[in-house]
Design a protein around this motif. Structure first.
Motif, PDB file in Angstrom:
ATOM      1  N   ASP A 131      48.741 145.943  14.980  1.00 27.19           N
ATOM      2  CA  ASP A 131      50.026 145.483  14.459  1.00 27.19           C
ATOM      3  C   ASP A 131      49.782 144.373  13.439  1.00 27.19           C
ATOM      4  O   ASP A 131      49.250 143.315  13.781  1.00 27.19           O
ATOM      5  N   THR A 132      50.178 144.611  12.186  1.00 27.09           N
ATOM      6  CA  THR A 132      49.978 143.629  11.121  1.00 27.09           C
ATOM      7  C   THR A 132      51.284 142.984  10.678  1.00 27.09           C
ATOM      8  O   THR A 132      51.303 142.277   9.675  1.00 27.09           O
ATOM      9  N   VAL A 133      52.360 143.195  11.417  1.00 28.55           N
ATOM     10  CA  VAL A 133      53.676 142.687  11.018  1.00 28.55           C
ATOM     11  C   VAL A 133      53.665 141.171  10.852  1.00 28.55           C
ATOM     12  O   VAL A 133      54.299 140.632   9.950  1.00 28.55           O
ATOM     13  N   PRO A 179      43.111 140.319   5.175  1.00 30.10           N
ATOM     14  CA  PRO A 179      41.808 139.861   4.698  1.00 30.10           C
ATOM     15  C   PRO A 179      41.562 140.296   3.261  1.00 30.10           C
ATOM     16  O   PRO A 179      42.102 141.304   2.809  1.00 30.10           O
ATOM     17  N   GLY A 180      40.732 139.559   2.555  1.00 31.67           N
ATOM     18  CA  GLY A 180      40.458 139.869   1.159  1.00 31.67           C
ATOM     19  C   GLY A 180      39.465 141.003   0.979  1.00 31.67           C
ATOM     20  O   GLY A 180      39.571 141.790   0.051  1.00 31.67           O
ATOM     21  N   GLY A 181      38.496 141.108   1.862  1.00 30.98           N
ATOM     22  CA  GLY A 181      37.433 142.113   1.730  1.00 30.98           C
ATOM     23  C   GLY A 181      37.793 143.412   2.418  1.00 30.98           C
ATOM     24  O   GLY A 181      37.166 143.782   3.414  1.00 30.98           O
ATOM     25  N   GLY A 218      55.833 147.138   3.883  1.00 30.81           N
ATOM     26  CA  GLY A 218      55.658 146.560   2.549  1.00 30.81           C
ATOM     27  C   GLY A 218      54.207 146.384   2.159  1.00 30.81           C
ATOM     28  O   GLY A 218      53.407 147.317   2.180  1.00 30.81           O
ATOM     29  N   VAL A 219      53.849 145.138   1.821  1.00 30.53           N
ATOM     30  CA  VAL A 219      52.496 144.816   1.375  1.00 30.53           C
ATOM     31  C   VAL A 219      51.475 145.114   2.471  1.00 30.53           C
ATOM     32  O   VAL A 219      50.384 145.619   2.203  1.00 30.53           O
ATOM     33  N   LEU A 277      48.127 147.509   2.385  1.00 33.23           N
ATOM     34  CA  LEU A 277      46.808 147.040   2.800  1.00 33.23           C
ATOM     35  C   LEU A 277      46.211 148.006   3.822  1.00 33.23           C
ATOM     36  O   LEU A 277      45.043 148.391   3.724  1.00 33.23           O
ATOM     37  N   ALA A 278      47.018 148.425   4.775  1.00 38.17           N
ATOM     38  CA  ALA A 278      46.558 149.369   5.802  1.00 38.17           C
ATOM     39  C   ALA A 278      46.167 150.702   5.180  1.00 38.17           C
ATOM     40  O   ALA A 278      45.150 151.306   5.557  1.00 38.17           O
TER      41      ALA A 278
END
Length: 157
Positions: free
Chosen positions: A48-50, A56-58, A82-83, A87-88
């Motif tokens: 879960d990235t909510v 992370p940048g890398g 969204g963003v 990323l995922a």
């Protein structure tokens, strides 16, 4: 920051990312999550990235770490909007894991529906195993050593 826990009822790994997560921290989370999954024979992982604000940048490094630990039959659902969803999707694409192994979704409900085929009840112990556990956790009392009676020598005839 990240947290990892096992849902024993459905036998799935629940990972949550929140705040700012550096690449090094994300790599630690991947390593620990897959180690737990392997040790517990867990095939379903929900990330879960909510609550993720940054990082992370890398993404290529994180994707490579996921790909290195991924095993056939596992399913990894990454929840984000969204963003975070983009990323995922980028991590999923860079990992080159087949589409049936990793998926980015918007909601926990979507993740659970997609993970359903690999969810299973945690293994239960058989009656014999339960008796062994009982014996090992509640050992029988040991007999008390009694001193030999006065005037009697042990082993003498």
């Amino acid at each position: 920051m990240y947290s990892i826990r096992v849902d024993a009822e459905s036998n799935q790994l629940l990972v949550a990312l929140s705040g700012r997560v550096t690449t090094a921290e994300a790599l630690r989370a991947v390593s620990q999550a897959f180690t737990l999954a392997e040790a517990g024979h867990i095939l379903a992982i929900r990330c879960d990235t909510v609550g993720l604000q940054r990082g992370p940048g890398g993404t290529v490094l994180v994707a490579a770490a996921i790909a290195a630990r991924y095993r056939d039959g596992m399913r990894l659902a990454v929840v984000g909007d969204g963003v975070r969803r983009r990323l995922a999707e980028r991590i999923a694409r860079f990992s080159r894991i087949p589409a049936e192994g990793i998926l980015a979704v918007d909601t926990v409900a979507e993740a659970q529906a997609w993970l359903q085929p690999v969810l299973r009840r945690a293994p239960r112990l058989s009656g014999t195993e339960l008796r062994h556990v009982d014996v090992l956790t509640h050992p029988a009392p040991r007999p008390v050593d009694r001193p030999a009676a006065a005037g009697r020598a042990e082993g003498a005839a």
